[in-house]
Every structure is written in structure tokens, then in C-alpha cells.
Design a protein around this motif. Structure first.
Motif, mmCIF file in Angstrom:
data_model
loop_
_atom_site.group_PDB
_atom_site.id
_atom_site.type_symbol
_atom_site.label_atom_id
_atom_site.label_comp_id
_atom_site.label_asym_id
_atom_site.label_seq_id
_atom_site.Cartn_x
_atom_site.Cartn_y
_atom_site.Cartn_z
ATOM 1 N N VAL A 1 -36.621 24.747 -36.277
ATOM 2 C CA VAL A 1 -37.559 25.280 -35.274
ATOM 3 C C VAL A 1 -38.753 24.345 -35.132
ATOM 4 O O VAL A 1 -39.190 24.036 -34.014
ATOM 5 C CB VAL A 1 -38.021 26.703 -35.656
ATOM 6 C CG1 VAL A 1 -39.222 27.129 -34.815
ATOM 7 C CG2 VAL A 1 -36.887 27.699 -35.476
ATOM 8 N N ALA A 2 -39.286 23.876 -36.250
ATOM 9 C CA ALA A 2 -40.449 22.984 -36.208
ATOM 10 C C ALA A 2 -40.115 21.668 -35.511
ATOM 11 O O ALA A 2 -40.899 21.168 -34.689
ATOM 12 C CB ALA A 2 -40.947 22.718 -37.631
ATOM 13 N N VAL A 3 -38.949 21.096 -35.817
ATOM 14 C CA VAL A 3 -38.573 19.811 -35.208
ATOM 15 C C VAL A 3 -38.237 19.984 -33.736
ATOM 16 O O VAL A 3 -38.681 19.196 -32.888
ATOM 17 C CB VAL A 3 -37.390 19.179 -35.969
ATOM 18 C CG1 VAL A 3 -36.971 17.869 -35.281
ATOM 19 C CG2 VAL A 3 -37.766 18.891 -37.422
ATOM 20 N N PHE A 4 -37.468 21.006 -33.395
ATOM 21 C CA PHE A 4 -37.147 21.256 -31.983
ATOM 22 C C PHE A 4 -38.418 21.501 -31.164
ATOM 23 O O PHE A 4 -38.529 21.050 -30.023
ATOM 24 C CB PHE A 4 -36.219 22.459 -31.844
ATOM 25 C CG PHE A 4 -34.766 22.183 -32.123
ATOM 26 C CD1 PHE A 4 -34.112 21.126 -31.494
ATOM 27 C CD2 PHE A 4 -34.049 22.991 -32.993
ATOM 28 C CE1 PHE A 4 -32.764 20.877 -31.735
ATOM 29 C CE2 PHE A 4 -32.702 22.751 -33.241
ATOM 30 C CZ PHE A 4 -32.051 21.693 -32.611
ATOM 31 N N ALA A 5 -39.363 22.242 -31.727
ATOM 32 C CA ALA A 5 -40.608 22.528 -31.014
ATOM 33 C C ALA A 5 -41.408 21.255 -30.770
ATOM 34 O O ALA A 5 -42.030 21.086 -29.716
ATOM 35 C CB ALA A 5 -41.443 23.529 -31.799
ATOM 36 N N ARG A 6 -41.373 20.366 -31.735
ATOM 37 C CA ARG A 6 -42.150 19.120 -31.621
ATOM 38 C C ARG A 6 -41.472 18.095 -30.729
ATOM 39 O O ARG A 6 -42.126 17.402 -29.938
ATOM 40 C CB ARG A 6 -42.364 18.530 -33.017
ATOM 41 C CG ARG A 6 -43.266 17.285 -33.020
ATOM 42 C CD ARG A 6 -43.556 16.797 -34.419
ATOM 43 N NE ARG A 6 -42.378 16.180 -35.037
ATOM 44 C CZ ARG A 6 -41.662 16.728 -36.013
ATOM 45 N NH1 ARG A 6 -42.002 17.921 -36.492
ATOM 46 N NH2 ARG A 6 -40.616 16.105 -36.516
#
Length: 208
Positions: A25-30
Motif C-alpha cells: 500500500v505504501a509503495v503503490f501510494a507513492r
């Protein structure tokens, strides 16, 4: 006699999978869906890339799992926040607070849902659409309940209640990306929406 250190306890599959989803989630969001690689997610999760594939099969399935988890959590947060049995304005206020607090506390999840999951080429756009329909349905039911509880004024048609719910949800989504805090955003939307809705429920409507 030689002794050996104890082997680290095995991480349960469910826990490991949640750790991977948190990292994803953190990587996709970034980075967005297209720019994200499984290598980046594996590094962020502190595991090997084969392990990510073992648990979550593919980038599409991983993204879909992230969207499902974040959409479910947001819907649950809004429903749990509503003060059932309270006056209509209090129910709407508490639901808005739940929405804005959740999106503020889970910024990466909201970015994933509101931005990247709707972008061209990203899978699981239907998951986000389904979540939005669920929230709109819920707000429609709140507005309908408010209309039925109003002491006077015309009965609010179902399609008009849904139109108001769509407008309210759209405004909430826009404010969720603003610099306002959760309580400030909820108060801003109540000041904008409830004054008009409150008049409507008592039969006072705007006319050109």
C-alpha cells in the motif's frame, strides 16, 4: 559441547501477508500502479520477491488485495463511527468524522483508493466503485431517515435523496485531500451541506 542459538519463531502466514500488504500500500501510494515493481515491494516488506509471489501470486492480485483491504476498512470505519439512534444531523456529523479521521490516519490507503486505483491501467477499479456505491447507499439511507423524521415538509423522493448523497460523498472525497484536519473538514462540510439539507427537510427550498 557446542550449543546453537534458537531459531527465530516462524511468522504466521496471516501476519506475514498483512506486512506485505502494508508495504505494498505504501509503495503503490507513492509510486502508482504502473511504476511499482514487485522488487520494490519485497524490499519494503523485508522479504524475498519469491515469497511475495508465493503469497500474493502477481502484481495485479497484490494490488487488488490492497484495494479490497483499504476499501473494506474505510467502509467499516464510516459505519462504526455513526451514532445510531442520534438525531439525523448528529448521525451525519459522526459519519463524516469517521470518514475524515480514517482517511487522515491512513493517508497511503486513501491515496491508493482515491487516486491510483481509479487511474488508467490499474486493476480493481470496480472494487473502488463498489465501495463508493456502498457509502453512497449508506448516506442515502441516513438522508432518507432524516426526511422521515422531519416534523413537516414534503416527502423526499428516493432519487433526490440519492442525488444529495452523491453530492455529499463527492464533496467529502475532495475535502479528504485538503489541508484541513478531520474535525475541521467535517465541520466545513456540515456547514455547507446541513444548513441546506435542514431547510429542505422542513419544506424550505431554493428557487430561481
Amino acid at each position: 559441547m557446542e550449543t546453537h542459538g534458537k531459531r527465530a519463531p516462524r511468522v504466521p502466514r496471516a501476519v506475514r501477508e498483512q506486512q506485505m500488504l502494508d508495504a505494498a500500500v505504501a509503495v503503490f501510494a507513492r509510486r502508482g500502479y504502473r511504476a511499482t515493481s514487485m522488487d520494490e515491494i519485497a524490499v519494503a516488506a523485508g522479504v524475498s520477491k519469491p515469497l511475495v509471489y508465493l503469497y500474493l501470486k502477481s502484481k495485479d492480485e497484490l494490488f487488488a488485495a490492497c484495494v479490497r483491504r483499504e476499501a473494506g476498512a474505510l467502509s467499516a470505519a464510516v459505519r462504526a463511527a455513526v451514532e445510531t439512534g442520534a438525531p439525523p444531523d448528529r448521525q451525519l456529523w459522526s459519519g463524516l468524522l469517521g470518514f475524515f479521521r480514517h482517511t487522515a490516519e491512513h493517508r497511503d490507503g486513501w491515496t491508493l483508493l482515491h487516486g491510483h486505483a481509479r487511474s488508467s491501467g490499474a486493476p480493481s477499479g470496480e472494487e473502488v466503485a463498489a465501495m463508493r456505491v456502498e457509502i453512497v447507499d449508506f448516506v442515502t439511507s441516513l438522508i432518507g431517515s432524516a426526511a422521515r423524521a422531519a416534523p413537516c415538509g414534503p416527502r423526499l423522493p428516493e432519487d433526490e435523496a440519492r442525488g444529495l448523497a452523491l453530492a455529499l460523498v463527492g464533496a467529502a472525497e475532495s475535502l479528504a485531500g485538503s489541508s484541513l484536519g478531520g474535525r475541521e473538514a467535517a465541520a466545513t462540510l456540515m456547514n455547507f451541506a446541513w444548513a441546506g439539507l435542514g431547510n429542505l427537510l422542513t419544506g424550505v427550498t431554493w428557487a430561481p
